[in-house]
Design an enzyme around this catalytic site. Structure first.
Site, mmCIF file in Angstrom:
data_model
loop_
_atom_site.group_PDB
_atom_site.id
_atom_site.type_symbol
_atom_site.label_atom_id
_atom_site.label_comp_id
_atom_site.label_asym_id
_atom_site.label_seq_id
_atom_site.Cartn_x
_atom_site.Cartn_y
_atom_site.Cartn_z
ATOM 1 N N SER A 206 -3.304 4.780 -0.832
ATOM 2 C CA SER A 206 -2.415 5.239 0.288
ATOM 3 C C SER A 206 -1.072 5.529 -0.352
ATOM 4 O O SER A 206 -0.437 4.680 -0.865
ATOM 5 C CB SER A 206 -2.208 4.014 1.140
ATOM 6 O OG SER A 206 -1.133 4.313 2.140
ATOM 7 N N ASP B 192 -0.826 8.271 5.662
ATOM 8 C CA ASP B 192 -0.408 7.352 6.780
ATOM 9 C C ASP B 192 0.692 8.063 7.641
ATOM 10 O O ASP B 192 1.734 8.009 7.376
ATOM 11 C CB ASP B 192 0.011 5.886 6.131
ATOM 12 C CG ASP B 192 -1.234 5.007 5.877
ATOM 13 O OD1 ASP B 192 -2.282 5.062 6.800
ATOM 14 O OD2 ASP B 192 -1.001 4.501 4.928
ATOM 15 N N MET C 15 -1.421 7.112 12.814
ATOM 16 C CA MET C 15 -0.876 5.993 13.876
ATOM 17 C C MET C 15 0.065 6.343 14.647
ATOM 18 O O MET C 15 1.390 6.274 14.669
ATOM 19 C CB MET C 15 -0.470 4.899 13.002
ATOM 20 C CG MET C 15 -1.433 4.202 12.184
ATOM 21 S SD MET C 15 -0.864 3.203 10.663
ATOM 22 C CE MET C 15 -0.706 4.313 9.420
ATOM 23 N N GLY D 22 1.098 -0.677 10.464
ATOM 24 C CA GLY D 22 2.562 -0.254 10.383
ATOM 25 C C GLY D 22 3.091 -0.377 9.132
ATOM 26 O O GLY D 22 4.210 0.058 8.914
ATOM 27 N N PHE D 23 2.563 -1.337 8.332
ATOM 28 C CA PHE D 23 3.376 -1.478 7.048
ATOM 29 C C PHE D 23 2.600 -1.537 5.892
ATOM 30 O O PHE D 23 1.501 -2.274 5.942
ATOM 31 C CB PHE D 23 4.409 -2.694 6.997
ATOM 32 C CG PHE D 23 5.396 -2.752 8.252
ATOM 33 C CD1 PHE D 23 6.524 -2.262 8.055
ATOM 34 C CD2 PHE D 23 5.115 -3.517 9.376
ATOM 35 C CE1 PHE D 23 7.352 -2.091 9.290
ATOM 36 C CE2 PHE D 23 5.856 -3.148 10.349
ATOM 37 C CZ PHE D 23 7.099 -2.478 10.211
ATOM 38 N N GLY D 24 2.750 -1.311 4.719
ATOM 39 C CA GLY D 24 2.300 -1.306 3.705
ATOM 40 C C GLY D 24 2.574 -3.015 2.919
ATOM 41 O O GLY D 24 3.277 -3.535 3.534
ATOM 42 N N GLY D 25 1.598 -3.444 1.957
ATOM 43 C CA GLY D 25 2.044 -4.710 1.461
ATOM 44 C C GLY D 25 1.834 -6.089 2.238
ATOM 45 O O GLY D 25 2.234 -6.954 2.004
ATOM 46 N N GLY E 51 -5.794 -2.054 4.288
ATOM 47 C CA GLY E 51 -4.686 -3.042 4.314
ATOM 48 C C GLY E 51 -4.953 -4.384 3.807
ATOM 49 O O GLY E 51 -5.917 -4.980 3.936
ATOM 50 N N GLY E 52 -4.090 -4.522 2.819
ATOM 51 C CA GLY E 52 -4.217 -5.965 2.026
ATOM 52 C C GLY E 52 -5.125 -5.999 1.181
ATOM 53 O O GLY E 52 -5.498 -7.133 0.637
ATOM 54 N N GLY F 236 -2.781 0.636 -1.195
ATOM 55 C CA GLY F 236 -1.573 1.383 -1.109
ATOM 56 C C GLY F 236 -0.840 0.466 -2.255
ATOM 57 O O GLY F 236 -0.583 1.114 -3.506
ATOM 58 N N SER F 237 -0.330 -0.606 -1.863
ATOM 59 C CA SER F 237 0.633 -1.407 -3.058
ATOM 60 C C SER F 237 -0.228 -1.854 -4.226
ATOM 61 O O SER F 237 0.325 -1.829 -5.363
ATOM 62 C CB SER F 237 1.170 -2.609 -2.438
ATOM 63 O OG SER F 237 0.339 -3.318 -1.461
HETATM 64 C C1 DX5 Z 1 -0.957 0.211 7.186
HETATM 65 C C2 DX5 Z 1 -1.260 1.621 6.570
HETATM 66 C C3 DX5 Z 1 -1.905 1.431 5.283
HETATM 67 C C4 DX5 Z 1 -0.934 0.793 3.803
HETATM 68 C C5 DX5 Z 1 -1.918 -0.454 3.201
HETATM 69 O O1 DX5 Z 1 -0.565 0.325 8.518
HETATM 70 O O2 DX5 Z 1 -2.396 2.020 7.339
HETATM 71 O O3 DX5 Z 1 -2.548 2.473 4.773
HETATM 72 O O4 DX5 Z 1 -0.455 1.854 3.169
HETATM 73 O O5 DX5 Z 1 -0.922 -0.649 2.469
HETATM 74 P P1 DX5 Z 1 -1.569 -1.899 1.362
HETATM 75 O O6 DX5 Z 1 -2.764 -1.483 0.733
HETATM 76 O O7 DX5 Z 1 -0.199 -2.105 0.454
HETATM 77 O O8 DX5 Z 1 -1.856 -3.059 2.461
HETATM 78 ZN ZN ZN Z 2 -3.717 3.704 6.605
#
Ligand code: DX5
Ligand code: ZN
Length: 222
Positions: A7, A34, A67, A141-144, A175-176, A196-197
């Site tokens: 991501s 995203d 999203m 909504g958020f990475g990490g 996610g995660g 992502g992260s």
């Molecule tokens: C969250 C995004 C994800 C995000 C995942 O709303 O849809 O794609 O980038 O990030 P990580 O892998 O860091 O949880």
């Molecule tokens: Zn995503």
């Protein structure tokens, strides 16, 4: 075949193209994009111009995760900008069937996403029309964020639903997901792994490589 979809939300946008290339050198074939509208989710991320620009330089499979509210209005433009797959949220529309039809019309692959609180059974009426089901493993909504443990049963349940219909549809998890918990989602039946992260912090090439190599071993053993 298990696929890694890094991501780019967690990438360093000063050197985005280079970092995406590093994931490709490491063996990734997908990139997860995203799109956040500040309404379906609190943040605004990036949209059409960025996708168009990336499309010019990369042959990675561009996996667009919308999203956004009323996704039916946005599907055509993301298809035109170079998406290979478009995934909309079940919760973001009054008419998921119309969203699927709109994606089908563009000729792109069809994905539908569900949030952690949405029962997996909602997928049933659409099950034959999906190329992929995205099961969110955090609140979008958020990475990490941290993987929600209850997701594991949801993935397994969805995999069973597909199997009962004789379908081997991709299940993407988002996610995660880290190197140290990825086996949990693989065992439950996920086939496309968003990270992502876990990919974009630190050494991008090495991080991606570690996932890709692991997936090769997994494929060989299963
Ligand atoms: C969250 C995004 C994800 C995000 C995942 O709303 O849809 O794609 O980038 O990030 P990580 O892998 O860091 O949880
Ligand atoms: Zn995503």
């Amino acid at each position: 075949m298990i696929k890694l979809a890094p991501s780019i939300l967690s990438a360093d946008f000063n050197i985005l193209g280079e970092q995406m290339e590093a994931t490709k050198r490491a063996g990734a074939t997908w990139a997860h994009f995203d799109v956040m509208d500040g309404s379906f989710v609190p943040q605004i991320s990036f949209g059409n111009p960025v996708l168009r620009s990336l499309r010019k330089k990369t042959d990675l499979f561009l996996d667009v995760h919308l999203m956004v509210v009323n996704p039916e209005r946005k599907i055509r433009s993301f298809a035109d900008c170079g998406a290979d797959m478009i995934t909309f949220h079940y919760e973001a529309t009054d008419d998921p069937g119309a969203c699927i039809a709109a994606i089908e019309e563009t000729g792109k692959k069809v994905g539908m996403a569900i949030k952690p609180g949405t029962p997996v059974e909602v997928v049933k009426p659409f099950i034959n029309r999906l190329d992929m089901l995205l099961i969110m493993t955090v609140e979008p909504g958020f990475g990490g964020q941290k993987y929600i443990q209850a997701s594991t049963n949801r993935i397994a349940k969805a995999r069973q639903m597909f199997s009962e219909m004789g379908l081997d549809t991709d299940i993407e998890v988002d996610g995660g997901i880290k190197r140290d918990n990825v086996d949990v989602v693989l065992r439950a039946g996920a086939t496309v792994i968003v990270a992502g992260s876990a990919v974009y912090s630190g050494d991008v090439y090495e991080n991606a490589r570690s996932f890709v190599d692991h997936f090769k071993e997994w494929d060989a053993a299963h």
